[in-house]
Every structure is written in structure tokens, then in C-alpha cells.
Design an enzyme around this catalytic site. Structure first.
Site, PDB file in Angstrom:
ATOM      1  N   CYS A   1       1.657   3.421  -2.538  1.00 28.89           N
ATOM      2  CA  CYS A   1       2.283   4.754  -2.558  1.00 28.89           C
ATOM      3  C   CYS A   1       3.265   4.922  -1.397  1.00 28.89           C
ATOM      4  CB  CYS A   1       1.226   5.841  -2.501  1.00 28.89           C
ATOM      5  SG  CYS A   1      -0.022   5.652  -3.772  1.00 28.89           S
TER       6      CYS A   1
ATOM      7  N   CYS B   1      -5.864  17.442  -6.489  1.00 31.17           N
ATOM      8  CA  CYS B   1      -5.289  16.123  -6.789  1.00 31.17           C
ATOM      9  C   CYS B   1      -3.826  16.249  -7.183  1.00 31.17           C
ATOM     10  CB  CYS B   1      -6.041  15.472  -7.945  1.00 31.17           C
ATOM     11  SG  CYS B   1      -7.818  15.388  -7.700  1.00 31.17           S
ATOM     12  N   SER B   2      -2.996  15.328  -6.680  1.00 35.76           N
ATOM     13  CA  SER B   2      -1.598  15.312  -7.103  1.00 35.76           C
ATOM     14  C   SER B   2      -1.542  14.804  -8.548  1.00 35.76           C
ATOM     15  CB  SER B   2      -0.771  14.421  -6.181  1.00 35.76           C
ATOM     16  OG  SER B   2      -1.281  13.108  -6.186  1.00 35.76           O
TER      17      SER B   2
ATOM     18  N   ILE C   1       0.236  13.030 -12.181  1.00 35.18           N
ATOM     19  CA  ILE C   1       0.948  11.818 -12.608  1.00 35.18           C
ATOM     20  C   ILE C   1       2.364  12.257 -12.957  1.00 35.18           C
ATOM     21  CG2 ILE C   1       1.075  10.076 -14.425  1.00 35.18           C
ATOM     22  CD1 ILE C   1      -2.059  10.315 -14.542  1.00 35.18           C
TER      23      ILE C   1
ATOM     24  N   HIS D   1       4.078  13.388  -7.850  1.00 33.48           N
ATOM     25  CA  HIS D   1       3.897  12.146  -7.094  1.00 33.48           C
ATOM     26  C   HIS D   1       4.247  10.920  -7.943  1.00 33.48           C
ATOM     27  CE1 HIS D   1       2.532   9.303  -4.238  1.00 33.48           C
ATOM     28  NE2 HIS D   1       1.268   9.227  -4.576  1.00 33.48           N
TER      29      HIS D   1
END
Lengths: 385, 346
Positions: A83, A207-208, A210, A332
Site C-alpha cells: 500500500c 475500514c477503508s 475497495i 484507497h
């Protein structure tokens, strides 16, 4: 060290079903060229961050693709560091100029993630962890960060569930003011706490998402940048690494690589945390932002909660964090994230951040993490008069 | 053009609630019901399949039509759960209806619009005078993998339309058109027990793009306005999608709700939009105009404009109505549900 930022380009982040990997990259590249008012042939080298194209799109050789997009035969290299791929590409671009090998460099990050199932993406992302110690035994990234959250909140109970939720609430507040963000809606603490549980204590809103997206930035040597009247410069780049697995870390309540990367970047730029007006940090999960602000020195270990209790991290607060909406709200697209952070920092320093503009900002930092903290890369951006 | 001379429906009596499934899957039933806009779904009996549902629906259509069944020149059955991969459902249906042997027959598949597509096929055959009457049927005992989101909506049921000359019609078919593209939002490959779907991709670029384009096309083609229709039916994969399209086109609650059967029985796939159509034929009055837009993943939409004739009122009472089947229900447990589905799909 000073490397100028001549141009920036970013695509809309989100589920971009009408564009593939190549189109996303091209879109960001052309936007950056347009912003810099440059022709492709002026570029001496290209560095492109990408993590998942081979596992999610069956495409390797992203370096050649980036050059082909602009009909160039110039040196072009794909950079991978999970990442943190985007910020590693940025660092390579900076070094390429600092070494004298290139005068003008295009750095991009691109990821196409929504054409496949969530299960496939989760498996691909787990490549950022330790396959033998973690992936093979069934751990996923939400699980890894949940373990970090459990360890941190056990040692530092002042970070309550509610204060942790403030990270996502603030990032959505900023995302609602960023036209490139995947999620442009505000949320509240109840939304976060009552959302579907992903990995205790992290819910869906910790949570980020998809995301598809790409970002590009064009860099130049100080001499060329000055000639062109450039305002924004990169003055520090710090990189540090740690073990791939959580099991081999010295501590689970601080990310040592993050602390080291920040100190190296600050030293190169000749600044301290007091000089920083804003930071774009890696909040792949809400708890990651807590570790980030401590690594950057905005709070001592265990005391990041104070920033969220006092709402200091909003764009008009004392320590603005993630004015883009962060990974949580802006989205992200993993390897694009590090370059997006640089785009956001440049927009802030140029005074182009609109409804989320940090007033009078002259110094900003970006903090990009690979895996659960095995790679951390920090850059310092400065506005020069 | 051709018209509908008789219509009929069939919905199995078994029901399973969202709560019953959610309890087994450790899911939040309240959130699922709110998210999908449905509360329960129909489940086929252990000895029910697409063939039996088609026959039951077709018998109701024949009861309303009162024609010489030997004059039926075609039987087309659309489904994505034909009992055989090779061996037609349509011949089973033709035999069971005792219509002789001089009829054209084929099974069709286009995900959830396999049934509505057969209305267009028969309209062409009747208008070209190749046949006098033809059966257009859509039915499914749809598959959903245990634990998948589809489990809450994949239901069983079907509708049959006996089509024939306009002068005998209870509802004339005034206009039809389709909008088709290669959009892989939902699929089941050969030998696979359960379908796969592409999550949110099934929404904007798939269902909404095709349903909206086809509906817009038929309004332009027919020069009609949404306000000209008494009833409007959009394919119902869940209770939310058709309402979003309705809002976009300015369709009122009064126009959409009579055909919105999904909230009570789930998504009957090839039977879905045409069961909604059958339910409004059950209550329509002469002169009422009905707009139907079906959707099949893969992807395509068929739109239809029908106008009810004077013959409809007398036909309505001659067979069981969609609401009769909806009201006749028996709840089963998740264990019984698995047993029912196992008998059909394995």
C-alpha cells in the site's frame, strides 16, 4: 534537498466501471500534464506505483504501460511496496532528480480493484503481510489491524470505541468536501459503532473501501522548478522498514517504521513537528490513523485520543489530518494512495483545496504505510515564496 | 398486433421469512429487510419445478381464454432453472396441457427476462399469421447459494400468457422494444449449482441502465407519457430497485404498488416482472394502459405497452388470481427449506 512539484492530476476515486487500469492511469497522467502545462516529451523518466494489477487484472509491466500511454520511450519503472507503492514511486522520482539522472519526472500511482470479488481483493491485499506467518494461517488485513486495535486499546483505554470512531467521522466530513472522494457524505459516531462488524473492534465504517483510481504528479529539479515559478517543493523524504509480520515487531502499540521514517524526513527537511500545518496519513483502518499521528509526533504514544477528543484534526483545527477524506472517505486504490496524498498536499499549499482548505498552510507532510507497518514512507512538502 | 387472450399465474405455497434465514446465517434480519425491501420469499414444494409451475400457470390462462386448445401453435418457456440442461420444459408443458403435437416449442434463457422475451416471439408469429395462438411462459425455482445475499430473495413462481389475435384479446399489445448489451452482472456457468453476481455492478451499469433505457425508448416509440398508464411494472430483483426507477420516471405509488409482488414473495426471476403484470391484469379495467419493463442479467430489458379491452372483466374471475396464491402460504423452517431446494437442484 528541494524538488519542485510542477503539476498534479487525480481521477475521481470510486467504483469507476467505465475505465480500466490503463485508462485510469492515462487520465491521471494527462491531468498532471495539463496542470503543469507540459508536453509528454518533456518528461525524462516515469515511476509508477502499482500493487495489484498482476493479481487482479492479470497485467504486469506497468512501467512500460505508463510510458506507452504517453507515446514515450523514456525510462519507466513500476514500483511496488504494497500500500506504500505510491510514496515509494514518489521517493524514486525524487531520487532520480536528486541524482542528476533526470530533470523532469512523472510519478503516478494506479489501481483497478472493483472488477473482481471482495474475496479476490482481500487475498491480493494479504500479499502485503507475511504469507508464511499470517496469510497461510488465515489472517486478513482487517484481522491484523483489529489485533493492533485490541492491543492498543488494552494498553491505552483512554482511546474509547467512540473516540476511535471519530477518526472515520472526521474523514467523512472532509470527504464530503472533496469532489474526488469516493464517499462524499457525512456520518456520525453511531453510524460507525452500529455498522456491520468486520473484525472486532473494527466495523465496516472503520475500514477503508475497495477503490479504483489513479493520481499523477510531475516533479522537477529545483533549478527548473524555480525557472517555471513553482510554489510547492518536496524538501524531505524518509523511508523505514520493519518486519512483515506483527509477530516479529518489538511493540504492537507503536509502528516503529513510521516513527523512523518521520524523523528521517523531518531531518532532511530541517523541520520539527511544530512546523507542520497539516498531514495526509494512512488510515486504511481507523486505528491506523491513531498510530500515524503518534508516529508523526502530533501526540505521544497512547495520547492520540486527545486530538480526537478536542476535534483538533478537522481542516480548521490545530492539527488538520487527512483533509482529502483519507483512505476511509476519499477511497484507497492502494498504490494510488501515496501519490494522492502528494496531490492533496500540493493542493493545500497552493490554496486550491476549496471547502477543506487549511488557511495559510506552508508546510505539510504525507505518511504512507505498506502492510501493517512493514514499510513507512514520509514526505515533507513546503510552499516557497 | 397480437394480444393476450388469457393469463395465469402460479406461486408455490411455501414461504421462508428473512428472519428465519438471517438467524441461521447470523445476519441482521432488520438490516436485510430494510436493504432489500422484502420480508419473505416463496419456496417450491419438493415435487415442484419450472415445468409444474409452468403447467399450473398455463392451465389458469386456458381457463380464462376458453379457446380450442388444439389451435395453440407454440409453447415457449423461459427460465433459468429448467429441470433439464438438455430436454425441453416446453414439451412437458405442451403434453400436460393436451394441445396435440402440431406446435412449435423451445425453451429460452435470458436470466430474468427469459419469459418476457417469449411474448415478443409469439407476437411475431401471430402477427405474421404463422400461428393463431401461442403460449408465452416464464417460471423459475431460482437458485441461491446458502449464505449468499441472494438467499433472501431467490424465489419460485411463474406466469403464463396465451397470446392470440387482437380481436380476441383481453389486453392488446400495442408496442414493444428491447435494449440489450453484453454486460456480465450475473451468471451461472454450465454444471454450476449456483449463480455468481458482481455485487453493486448489478445496479447502475446493469439493471438501471437497461431498464431506464428500454422504458425511455418505449415511451418515445409509443408517444405516451407515464401519466397515461394506470399501472407500471418494472422487473423486481428486490423491493428497492423498481421503486428507484419509478421515482426517476415520476411513477406514482398508485401505479407501481399493485404489481410490486416482490415484497411478498421475493424475486421469481423469469416469473418476476410477468407475475407483476399478471397481478395488475387481475384487477385492471377496460381501457387501462399497462407499462411493463422486464430485465434480464447479461443484460437486456424488454418493454411492453398493453391496453385492456372489454373482455378483461369477465376473464378475471375464471381462474385463481396472483393475490390468491400470495395469500395461500405455509411457513417452513430453514432446515425444511434446504430439503426442498436439495430435491430440486441436486
Amino acid at each position: 534537498m528541494k524538488v519542485g512539484v510542477l503539476g498534479i492530476g487525480i481521477t475521481k476515486f470510486g467504483e469507476i466501471w467505465e475505465e480500466g487500469l490503463r485508462e485510469l492511469l492515462l487520465d491521471a497522467q494527462l491531468r498532471a500534464l495539463n496542470d503543469a502545462k507540459m508536453e509528454p516529451k518533456q518528461i525524462d523518466a516515469l515511476y509508477t506505483g502499482n500493487m495489484c494489477a498482476d493479481s487482479l487484472s492479470g497485467q504486469l509491466h506497468i512501467g512500460a504501460m505508463a510510458a506507452e500511454n504517453l507515446n514515450l520511450d523514456k525510462p519507466s519503472i513500476r514500483v511496488e511496496g504494497a500500500c506504500a507503492s505510491g510514496s515509494l514511486a514518489l521517493r524514486q522520482g525524487v531520487h532520480s532528480i536528486a541524482s542528476g539522472d533526470a530533470d523532469i519526472v512523472m510519478v503516478s500511482g494506479v489501481e483497478k480493484m472493483t472488477d473482481v470479488s471482495t474475496e479476490q481483493v482481500t487475498t491480493a491485499l494479504m500479499g502485503a503481510g507475511d504469507e508464511e506467518l499470517e496469510g497461510f494461517n488465515g489472517l486478513t488485513f482487517p484481522g491484523l489491524y483489529a489485533l493492533l486495535a485490541k492491543a492498543y486499546m488494552h494498553k491505552y483505554p483512554a482511546l474509547t470505541r467512540e473516540l476511535l470512531a471519530e477518526v472515520s467521522v472526521k474523514n467523512h466530513f472532509h470527504g464530503a468536501r472533496n469532489p474526488y472522494a469516493q464517499f462524499q457524505n457525512e456520518i456520525n459516531i453511531d453510524t460507525v459503532i452500529n455498522a456491520t462488524m468486520v473484525a472486532d473492534p473494527l466495523t465496516l465504517f472503520d475500514c477503508s473501501p475497495i477503490t479504483d483510481g489513479a493520481a499523477s504528479i510531475i516533479l522537477a529539479s529545483e533549478a527548473t522548478a524555480k525557472k517555471l515559478g513553482t510554489e510547492v517543493y518536496i524538501t524531505g523524504s524518509g523511508l523505514a522498514n520493519d518486519s512483515l509480520s506483527l509477530a516479529r515487531r518489538k511493540s504492537l502499540t507503536r509502528l516503529d517504521a513510521g516513527h523512523a521514517a518521520a524523523q528521517r524526513a523531518y531531518k532532511q527537511a530541517g523541520i520539527t513537528v511544530k512546523d507542520i500545518n497539516f498531514a495526509e496519513v494512512h488510515d486504511c483502518f481507523s486505528i491506523a490513523e491513531i498510530y500515524a499521528v503518534e508516529a508523526l509526533g502530533f501526540a505521544k504514544e497512547g495520547e492520540a485520543y486527545k486530538l480526537y477528543k478536542d476535534k483538533q484534526t478537522y481542516f480548521d483545527g490545530k492539527n488538520p489530518i487527512n483533509t482529502s477524506g483519507g483512505l476511509k472517505a476519499c477511497g484507497h486504490p492502494v498504490a494510488a494512495t501515496g501519490v494522492k496524498q502528494a496531490v492533496e498536499a500540493t493542493m493545500q499549499l497552493r490554496g486550491e483545496a476549496g471547502l477543506r482548505q487549511v488557511k495559510g498552510a506552508t508546510t505539510g507532510v504525507t505518511y504512507n504505510v505498506g502492510g501493517s507497518g512493514a514499510t513507512a514512507c514520509v514526505h515533507v512538502f513546503k510552499k516557497m515564496k | 398486433m397480437a394480444g393476450i387472450v388469457g393469463w395465469g399465474a402460479y406461486i408455490p405455497k411455501y414461504r421462508i421469512t428473512a428472519e428465519e434465514i438471517a438467524a441461521v446465517q447470523h445476519a441482521d434480519a432488520k438490516a436485510i429487510k430494510a436493504g432489500l425491501g422484502l420480508t419473505e420469499k416463496s419456496v417450491p414444494g419438493k415435487d415442484e419445478d419450472t415445468a409444474t409451475i409452468s403447467v399450473a400457470a398455463a392451465r389458469n390462462a386456458l381457463a380464462r381464454a376458453e379457446i380450442n386448445r388444439k389451435e395453440i401453435g407454440s409453447v415457449y418457456v423461459g427460465s433459468e432453472s429448467h429441470p433439464y440442461a438438455v430436454k425441453p420444459t416446453s414439451s412437458i408443458v405442451g403434453e400436460a396441457l393436451d394441445i396435440g403435437n402440431t406446435y412449435m416449442a423451445a425453451d429460452t434463457e435470458f436470466a430474468c427476462k427469459a419469459g418476457s422475451a417469449t411474448i415478443q416471439i409469439n407476437a411475431g408469429l401471430i402477427d405474421s399469421k404463422m400461428i393463431k395462438y401461442g403460449f408465452s411462459i416464464g417460471a423459475d425455482t431460482s437458485q441461491a447459494e446458502p449464505g449468499n445475499a441472494l438467499e433472501y430473495s431467490a424465489a419460485a413462481g411463474g406466469a403464463a400468457f396465451l397470446m392470440g389475435p387482437n380481436e380476441e384479446a383481453v389486453a392488446t399489445l400495442d408496442f414493444t422494444c428491447s435494449f440489450t448489451s453484453d454486460t456480465p452482472d450475473f451468471w451461472r456457468r454450465a454444471m454450476q449449482a449456483y449463480p455468481s453476481h458482481a455485487g453493486r455492478f448489478t445496479g447502475d451499469p446493469a439493471y438501471f441502465k437497461h431498464v431506464e433505457a428500454s422504458t425511455k425508448m418505449i415511451l418515445e416509440k409509443s408517444k405516451l407519457k407515464i401519466t397515461d398508464f394506470k399501472y407500471v411494472v418494472f422487473h423486481m430483483p428486490n423491493g428497492k430497485f423498481p421503486l428507484r426507477v419509478a421515482k426517476k420516471f415520476g411513477v406514482t405509488k398508485e401505479q407501481i404498488e399493485p404489481g410490486l409482488v416482490v415484497t411478498k414473495i421475493g424475486n421469481t426471476y423469469s416469473g418476476s416482472s410477468i407475475l407483476g403484470f399478471a397481478s395488475v391484469l387481475d384487477i385492471a379495467k377496460p381501457g387501462d394502459k399497462i407499462l411493463v419493463t422486464a430485465y434480464g442479467s447479461g443484460s437486456g430489458s424488454d418493454s411492453f405497452v398493453f391496453t385492456c379491452t372489454k373482455k378483461i372483466t369477465a376473464a378475471q374471475g375464471k381462474a385463481k388470481k396472483v393475490n390468491d396464491y400470495i395469500a395461500n402460504k405455509e411457513y417452513i423452517t430453514y432446515a425444511e427449506y434446504l430439503k426442498h431446494m436439495e430435491g430440486i437442484h441436486q
